[in-house]
Motif scaffolding. Structure first.
Motif, mmCIF file in Angstrom:
data_model
loop_
_atom_site.group_PDB
_atom_site.id
_atom_site.type_symbol
_atom_site.label_atom_id
_atom_site.label_comp_id
_atom_site.label_asym_id
_atom_site.label_seq_id
_atom_site.Cartn_x
_atom_site.Cartn_y
_atom_site.Cartn_z
ATOM 1 N N GLU A 22 1.307 5.533 -1.009
ATOM 2 C CA GLU A 22 0.723 6.806 -1.448
ATOM 3 C C GLU A 22 1.690 7.533 -2.368
ATOM 4 O OE1 GLU A 22 -2.378 7.671 -0.537
ATOM 5 O OE2 GLU A 22 -2.321 9.616 -1.552
ATOM 6 N N GLY A 33 0.870 -1.174 0.000
ATOM 7 C CA GLY A 33 0.000 0.000 0.000
ATOM 8 C C GLY A 33 0.899 1.213 0.000
ATOM 9 N N TYR A 77 4.582 11.853 13.245
ATOM 10 C CA TYR A 77 3.140 11.646 13.390
ATOM 11 C C TYR A 77 2.905 10.784 14.618
ATOM 12 C CZ TYR A 77 2.679 13.210 8.551
ATOM 13 O OH TYR A 77 2.717 13.931 7.395
ATOM 14 N N LYS A 105 5.913 0.936 -2.619
ATOM 15 C CA LYS A 105 5.861 0.207 -3.893
ATOM 16 C C LYS A 105 7.283 -0.156 -4.341
ATOM 17 C CE LYS A 105 4.182 0.708 -8.579
ATOM 18 N NZ LYS A 105 3.589 1.613 -9.548
ATOM 19 N N PHE A 156 0.414 18.088 -2.568
ATOM 20 C CA PHE A 156 -0.896 18.542 -2.127
ATOM 21 C C PHE A 156 -0.826 19.679 -1.129
ATOM 22 C CE2 PHE A 156 -0.566 16.510 1.844
ATOM 23 C CZ PHE A 156 0.102 15.340 1.622
ATOM 24 N N ARG A 160 -8.006 15.600 -2.330
ATOM 25 C CA ARG A 160 -7.638 14.556 -1.360
ATOM 26 C C ARG A 160 -8.621 14.690 -0.205
ATOM 27 N NH1 ARG A 160 -2.673 14.472 2.510
ATOM 28 N NH2 ARG A 160 -4.301 15.256 3.830
ATOM 29 N N ASP A 201 10.601 7.309 8.218
ATOM 30 C CA ASP A 201 11.078 8.215 7.171
ATOM 31 C C ASP A 201 11.804 9.423 7.770
ATOM 32 O OD1 ASP A 201 11.377 8.582 4.542
ATOM 33 O OD2 ASP A 201 9.322 9.124 4.084
ATOM 34 N N ILE A 227 -0.853 17.551 8.630
ATOM 35 C CA ILE A 227 0.533 18.049 8.679
ATOM 36 C C ILE A 227 1.335 17.552 7.481
ATOM 37 C CG2 ILE A 227 0.696 18.448 11.150
ATOM 38 C CD1 ILE A 227 1.679 15.693 11.561
ATOM 39 N N SER A 236 2.635 1.980 3.777
ATOM 40 C CA SER A 236 2.874 3.238 4.484
ATOM 41 C C SER A 236 1.585 3.654 5.176
ATOM 42 C CB SER A 236 3.281 4.321 3.483
ATOM 43 O OG SER A 236 2.228 4.548 2.581
ATOM 44 N N SER A 237 1.620 4.782 5.884
ATOM 45 C CA SER A 237 0.417 5.409 6.435
ATOM 46 C C SER A 237 0.346 6.801 5.834
ATOM 47 C CB SER A 237 0.526 5.564 7.950
ATOM 48 O OG SER A 237 0.598 4.309 8.554
ATOM 49 N N THR A 238 -0.861 7.291 5.695
ATOM 50 C CA THR A 238 -0.971 8.652 5.192
ATOM 51 C C THR A 238 -2.025 9.409 5.987
ATOM 52 O OG1 THR A 238 -1.108 9.959 3.171
ATOM 53 C CG2 THR A 238 -2.644 8.129 3.354
ATOM 54 N N GLY A 239 -2.332 10.649 5.557
ATOM 55 C CA GLY A 239 -3.301 11.459 6.303
ATOM 56 C C GLY A 239 -2.908 11.460 7.773
ATOM 57 N N ASP A 240 -3.843 11.082 8.621
ATOM 58 C CA ASP A 240 -3.548 10.971 10.040
ATOM 59 C C ASP A 240 -3.672 9.501 10.440
ATOM 60 O OD1 ASP A 240 -3.142 11.492 12.653
ATOM 61 O OD2 ASP A 240 -4.963 12.641 12.989
ATOM 62 N N GLY A 241 -2.693 8.717 9.989
ATOM 63 C CA GLY A 241 -2.681 7.287 10.312
ATOM 64 C C GLY A 241 -3.591 6.460 9.431
ATOM 65 N N PHE A 292 2.241 6.949 14.218
ATOM 66 C CA PHE A 292 3.372 6.370 13.479
ATOM 67 C C PHE A 292 3.020 4.948 12.992
ATOM 68 C CE2 PHE A 292 7.523 3.975 13.908
ATOM 69 C CZ PHE A 292 8.002 4.389 12.671
ATOM 70 N N ASP A 314 6.391 7.819 9.715
ATOM 71 C CA ASP A 314 7.221 8.950 10.111
ATOM 72 C C ASP A 314 6.900 9.238 11.581
ATOM 73 O OD1 ASP A 314 8.079 11.603 10.604
ATOM 74 O OD2 ASP A 314 8.093 12.009 8.450
HETATM 75 C C1 LIG Z 1 0.432 13.691 3.885
HETATM 76 C C2 LIG Z 1 1.220 12.674 4.628
HETATM 77 C C3 LIG Z 1 0.657 12.105 5.734
HETATM 78 C C4 LIG Z 1 1.362 11.151 6.461
HETATM 79 N N1 LIG Z 1 0.789 10.596 7.564
HETATM 80 C C5 LIG Z 1 1.475 9.708 8.282
HETATM 81 C C6 LIG Z 1 0.909 9.141 9.465
HETATM 82 O O1 LIG Z 1 -0.201 9.438 9.860
HETATM 83 N N2 LIG Z 1 1.652 8.238 10.165
HETATM 84 C C7 LIG Z 1 2.912 7.869 9.763
HETATM 85 O O2 LIG Z 1 3.547 7.075 10.441
HETATM 86 N N3 LIG Z 1 3.474 8.389 8.642
HETATM 87 C C8 LIG Z 1 2.794 9.292 7.900
HETATM 88 N N4 LIG Z 1 3.358 9.828 6.777
HETATM 89 C C9 LIG Z 1 4.707 9.425 6.376
HETATM 90 C C10 LIG Z 1 4.673 8.330 5.269
HETATM 91 O O3 LIG Z 1 3.992 7.171 5.694
HETATM 92 C C11 LIG Z 1 6.110 7.962 4.924
HETATM 93 O O4 LIG Z 1 6.743 9.103 4.395
HETATM 94 C C12 LIG Z 1 6.227 6.788 3.953
HETATM 95 O O5 LIG Z 1 7.590 6.503 3.743
HETATM 96 C C13 LIG Z 1 5.579 7.085 2.618
HETATM 97 O O6 LIG Z 1 5.550 5.876 1.880
HETATM 98 P P1 LIG Z 1 4.750 5.746 0.492
HETATM 99 O O7 LIG Z 1 5.532 6.550 -0.495
HETATM 100 O O8 LIG Z 1 4.781 4.293 0.156
HETATM 101 O O9 LIG Z 1 3.365 6.243 0.688
HETATM 102 C C14 LIG Z 1 2.662 10.769 6.048
HETATM 103 C C15 LIG Z 1 3.234 11.376 4.917
HETATM 104 C C16 LIG Z 1 2.521 12.308 4.213
HETATM 105 C C17 LIG Z 1 3.167 12.944 3.013
#
Ligand SMILES: Cc1cc2nc3c(=O)[nH]c(=O)nc-3n(C[C@H](O)[C@H](O)[C@H](O)COP(=O)(O)O)c2cc1C
Length: 648
Positions: A13, A11, A103, A18, A425, A480, A133, A646, A61-66, A106, A100
């Protein structure tokens, strides 16, 4: 004979998970003769069925807020809603989570999937890991992978997974899987007596903590699956990027929000979507498809001596001797485009090269000392220097090539191994109640000087592009959608909005929305609102963003309390938003503890996210009878009363 196999679901973003999953797939087949079937997690029930898989490895990975990345959300919902606690009892699994630590959530996506797999009966065959990260993903991934392969082989052996493998061939396969001996490509290159990289000062080209005699452990060499040629063609016509998932919009306004003297200028942008049905809400962000800087592309073309072929057509196909099952022609490069177009619009030439690419660079470098230094930078022993000199200084591919002049990679290598250029974004700062055909957002202009290994001056990729394009330019955009960063349904819920700098953007959208709702919705009385805004800038006279608008919301009672911090004003007692939060600790704690306030935090992770969370925990501790503050803070997050938007 069919080879041993396992399922590798990812998964992602922004492409890192990937790339890691694909790298693992390559190592599996090339070094261990194991086939990894690699799919996006959301391809569940289409390309793979959980009921039929004995071994599954998840990289996400995680995105947004987890939250889960876009291509894992269906899988996430399926796993979270599943009621059958034996669904996965036949399965062995492990998870590599990317995240990261800035957050508080994490690696939440990876962790939740890890826990749910266990609850649904699956057994972990190797400990799951969480790569950060903020300090460099490889710091966790490299040692994790070392133990992963033997554990996988052992599990495959025990499970006897390959249904197509006959008993005789099975023995042969087990013999092939040398369980005790890991393949570790090592190298001990002798430096020339005139080692040109010797210097008294540590830097990208020299560091004293790796002795010339250190034997280096290199990452496995990735193999090409694509064959890429440049064809001289008059037919190639580069056009606007297209993508059916994106909408066309037009740049209609761009203005500077800060005073001329501001250290970091902030710009505001207004876009008009072409389609009526383009939807967004306050709290959402907008994804912008951007392009690399023309000058930077030219510098790269010159450095690689490809300038005279920049307009040639790229011809990409799967190489006849490809052995990777996952090999695909990249969909982010149009089938008919020039080399210049691909480098400008499709490929990320700015991000720091990963170690697998540095490893490939070794083989196209002629100078022995340069080769040795590249080996150091991509080796396990050189992890610290890779982080310090490349990741932390954000060196680009061009910086690396400038430091290693005898390195001459071919076009195929860069096209295949550099990541795609991904959209950036920005939090939307306008309300659709004002005008659905107007989307506004803001950004800071970031400049990075040619220092600390960076060989040329640069600006942020997308912000630089947004600064240069002309009014009327067509821009591809996508909303988004925010899962939780939304206004509450009940009007009288207190809102504590914390947004220094451009972090104020979504709150301008919130306030505008509340104001317009009060004008258009019967019974909506602004006197019922409890809105608190904590804003931070450097100097109130120079970079107080949206000052007039904020003051207007105060005057009409939409914004009840405003607290401004100014980090560069002498004799002003509140330098950071957290100073203002502390000064209002008693009242804020009461709002949070007794009146169910929602706390919204928006801004740059590096500057304030941790400090704000600690300050909120502190004021709650001081002003309430909460005994376990960590648990209380976690409960605020899980009940969606502590929300983050964030960026880094
Ligand atoms: C908009 C955004 C939101 C993120 N939210 C989280 C989060 O909630 N928790 C976390 O551990 N990492 C968060 N990250 C960090 C990403 O998970 C991390 O940079 C990861 O390496 C991205 O991998 P990907 O390219 O496969 O998506 C976030 C990064 C971005 C850009």
């Amino acid at each position: 004979m069919k080879r041993w196999r396992f399922l590798l679901g990812f998964g992602s973003e922004t492409g890192q998970s990937k790339a890691i999953a694909q790298g693992m797939g390559d190592i599996a087949s090339e070094q261990h003769q194991i086939c990894a079937d690699i799919f996006e997690l959301d391809e569940v029930d289409k390309q793979f069925k959980l009921e039929e898989e004995s071994i599954m490895v998840i990289v996400t990975s995680s995105t947004g807020d987890g939250e889960p990345p876009g291509n894992a959300s269906k899988f996430w919902r399926k796993i979270r809603r599943e009621k059958n606690s034996k669904l996965l009892s036949h399965m062995k699994y492990t998870v590599l989570g990317l995240g990261d630590t800035n957050y508080s959530t994490f690696c939440n996506c990876g962790r939740v999937l890890d826990r749910r797999f266990e609850e649904l009966g699956a057994t972990r065959f190797y400990p799951s890991a969480w790569a950060d990260d903020a300090v460099g993903l490889d710091l966790t991934i490299e040692p994790w992978l070392q133990g992963f392969w033997p554990a996988l082989k052992e599990t495959l052996t025990k499970l006897n997974t390959s249904t197509e493998t006959s008993i005789n061939n099975l023995t042969e396969s087990i013999n092939q899987l040398n369980l005790t001996q890991e393949i570790k490509p090592t190298v001990n290159r002798q430096l020339s007596s005139s080692n040109k990289f010797k210097s008294n000062q540590d830097n990208i080209t020299y560091s004293s903590n790796l002795s010339e005699m250190t034997t280096l452990t290199l990452p496995p060499k990735s193999t090409h699956s694509l064959s890429i040629k440049l064809i001289e063609s008059s037919e190639v016509k580069d056009h606007l990027p297209t993508d059916p998932h994106y909408h066309v919009s037009t740049l209609i306004r761009r203005e500077c929000l800060t005073h001329d003297t501001a250290i970091k200028p902030v710009m505001s942008i207004e876009l008009e979507p072409s389609e009526e049905e383009f939807l967004f809400e306050v709290g959402d962000a907008i994804k912008i498809v951007c392009a690399n800087d023309e000058n930077e592309v030219n510098l790269l073309l010159k450095r690689l001596e490809w300038m005279d072929r920049a307009s040639h057509q790229l011809d990409i196909c799967i190489s006849p001797d490809n052995t990777k099952k996952s090999a695909k022609i990249p969909t982010y490069i149009p089938s008919m485009c020039s080399l210049r177009y691909a480098l400008t619009n499709c490929i990320d030439i700015r991000s720091s090269p990963r170690k697998n690419l540095l490893r490939l660079f070794v083989d196209c470098t002629t100078d022995e000392d340069e080769k040795r230094r590249l080996e150091e930078l991509c080796s396990r022993e050189g992890s610290d220097i890779y982080i310090k000199y490349i990741l932390e200084e954000h060196l680009s591919i061009l910086d690396i090539l400038n430091h290693f002049p005898s390195c001459k990679p071919d076009i195929a290598m860069l096209i295949e191994f550099l990541p795609p250029l991904i959209p950036r974004f920005y939090s939307i700062c306008s309300s659709p109640l004002d005008d659905v055909r107007s989307i506004k957002f803001v950004y800071s202009v970031l400049k990075f000087d040619a220092l600390n290994g960076r060989t040329y001056e640069r600006f942020g990729v997308c912000t630089n592009w947004l600064n240069k394009i002309t009014i009327g330019t067509k821009i591809l955009i996508q909303t988004r959608i925010s899962q939780h960063f939304r206004l509450p349904l009940t009007l009288d819920t207190p809102l504590i909005m914390i947004g220094p700098g451009t972090g104020v953007a979504p709150f301008i959208g919130f306030l505008e929305h509340l104001y317009l709702s009060s004008k258009s919705i019967a019974g909506f009385d602004v006197n019922n609102l409890h809105t608190w805004l904590f804003y931070g800038c450097r100097h109130r006279q120079h970079d107080f963003l949206f000052e007039e608008q904020i003051q207007m919301y105060q005057q009409i009672n939409v914004l009840k309390h405003l607290f401004v911090a100014a980090s560069r004003e002498e004799d002003y007692p509140f330098r950071y938003v957290q100073d203002q939060i502390k000064a209002n600790g008693h009242e804020l704690a009461n709002l949070i503890y007794n009146r169910n306030a929602i706390i919204y935090v928006c801004g740059d992770i590096k500057t304030m996210v941790r400090d704000v969370r600690e300050t909120i925990a502190h004021i709650l501790k001081e002003n309430s009878d909460i005994t376990n503050i960590d648990e209380y803070m976690k409960s605020l997050e899980t009940s969606r009363r502590y929300l983050l938007d964030i960026w880094s």
